[in-house]
Design an enzyme around this catalytic site. Structure first.
Site, PDB file in Angstrom:
ATOM      1  N   GLU A 111     -45.836 126.977  78.599  1.00 39.64           N
ATOM      2  CA  GLU A 111     -45.506 126.215  77.392  1.00 39.64           C
ATOM      3  C   GLU A 111     -46.751 125.917  76.552  1.00 39.64           C
ATOM      4  OE1 GLU A 111     -42.778 125.115  75.889  1.00 39.64           O
ATOM      5  OE2 GLU A 111     -41.243 125.742  77.319  1.00 39.64           O
ATOM      6  N   GLU A 133     -47.497 129.157  74.750  1.00 41.53           N
ATOM      7  CA  GLU A 133     -46.520 129.466  73.697  1.00 41.53           C
ATOM      8  C   GLU A 133     -46.694 128.572  72.477  1.00 41.53           C
ATOM      9  OE1 GLU A 133     -42.943 131.037  76.700  1.00 41.53           O
ATOM     10  OE2 GLU A 133     -42.611 129.267  75.443  1.00 41.53           O
ATOM     11  N   GLU A 134     -47.017 127.298  72.701  1.00 35.97           N
ATOM     12  CA  GLU A 134     -47.121 126.367  71.577  1.00 35.97           C
ATOM     13  C   GLU A 134     -48.481 126.407  70.890  1.00 35.97           C
ATOM     14  OE1 GLU A 134     -45.711 122.321  71.835  1.00 35.97           O
ATOM     15  OE2 GLU A 134     -44.289 122.862  73.398  1.00 35.97           O
TER      16      GLU A 134
END
Lengths: 179, 179
Positions: free
Chosen positions: B59, B62-63
């Site tokens: 995460e 991805e962010e």
């Protein structure tokens, strides 16, 4: 903390290690329906909407007849494809509890035996699970050096949008650093 | 550890606090779709079968475009009737990560801003959530006294019946006490 809509992927099980600090004993059970008789901490699945500590206290009472109160969170296990969980993942949380009563009146449907066992014995015996043995050693360290060395303490904090409260667990901070 | 068959009651979200120990900065984002712009740690829901640490690392990448590695588990929040969870309960876990890369290339669909922010500033600002602020103070304490004061470390242990492995998190024990 932002999320896309998800779905429930985990069941949550909670066990309670009820430690009698006056004599270094801990409450353990042996399951009736297991091939290997291994000492473990009483516990079971959280009911929907039930807090971790409440599950531990309830399960300990249902299995052993001993009343207790929540003190801290000690350990978390994550396991995927758990045999009893039918493809779900499993979050298993072990709490430290303090006894309020001491007389054992165990559930004979679930348990074969139930005893207050010396933590030193639980840490040594082969008649237990790896996780129980590990937590016994952690608890012995807590008895020796203070439980603040092994505990995650709980606090309730307000949720930003809903105004509801949630339970947050982490290592204790000095009061001056809390807010 | 025994259980009756249950069902999944919780979704599991994981956030990663990527701490650059060389300068005391931490990687934070602001969500695009929130009315209040509050700094928080990047994170999101675990995929089925995904380990906690893997979710955090994925995460964060991805962010923010930053690559990192898992170091420890810092905190757990349990929340019932979470607005985004449609009646499920929500387990939200915050991990400590170490950066492997430092250049930010954030997802403009999810994030409005992304920065390496001083932990001291994150601990003070009102532009954050109560939980992020609390964890910032916990991390400052870790920077000051050593992260071993705030970490739950992870180990893989064999499951008794299945022969599979699970991840167990608790306070670090001296090697001599581990087995």
């Amino acid at each position: 903390e932002s999320r896309l809509p998800g779905f429930a992927t985990h069941q949550v099980g909670v066990a309670g290690a009820v430690v009698d600090e006056s004599n270094g004993k801990v409450l353990v059970v042996q399951d009736r329906n297991k091939t290997k008789n291994a000492w473990k901490f009483p516990g079971g699945l959280s009911d929907p909407g039930e807090n971790i500590g409440a599950t531990a206290v309830r399960e300990v009472f249902e299995e052993t007849g001993v009343r207790s109160e929540f003190r801290s969170l000690l350990s978390i296990r994550q396991q995927h494809n758990h045999p009893g969980a039918f493809g779900m993942s499993d979050m298993y949380i072990i709490c430290r509890l303090s006894p309020l009563t001491y007389d054992i009146n165990f559930c004979t449907q679930e348990c074969l035996r139930c005893e207050w066992l010396d933590l030193t014995e639980l840490a040594k015996t082969k008649e237990t699970t790896p996780i129980t043995s590990r937590i016994a050693r952690l608890l012995l360290r807590g008895l020796e050096l203070g439980f603040d060395n092994i505990d995650l303490t709980m606090e309730e904090l307000p949720a930003v949008y809903s105004g509801m409260f949630y339970q947050l667990y982490h290592r204790q901070l000095p009061p001056t650093l809390k807010s």
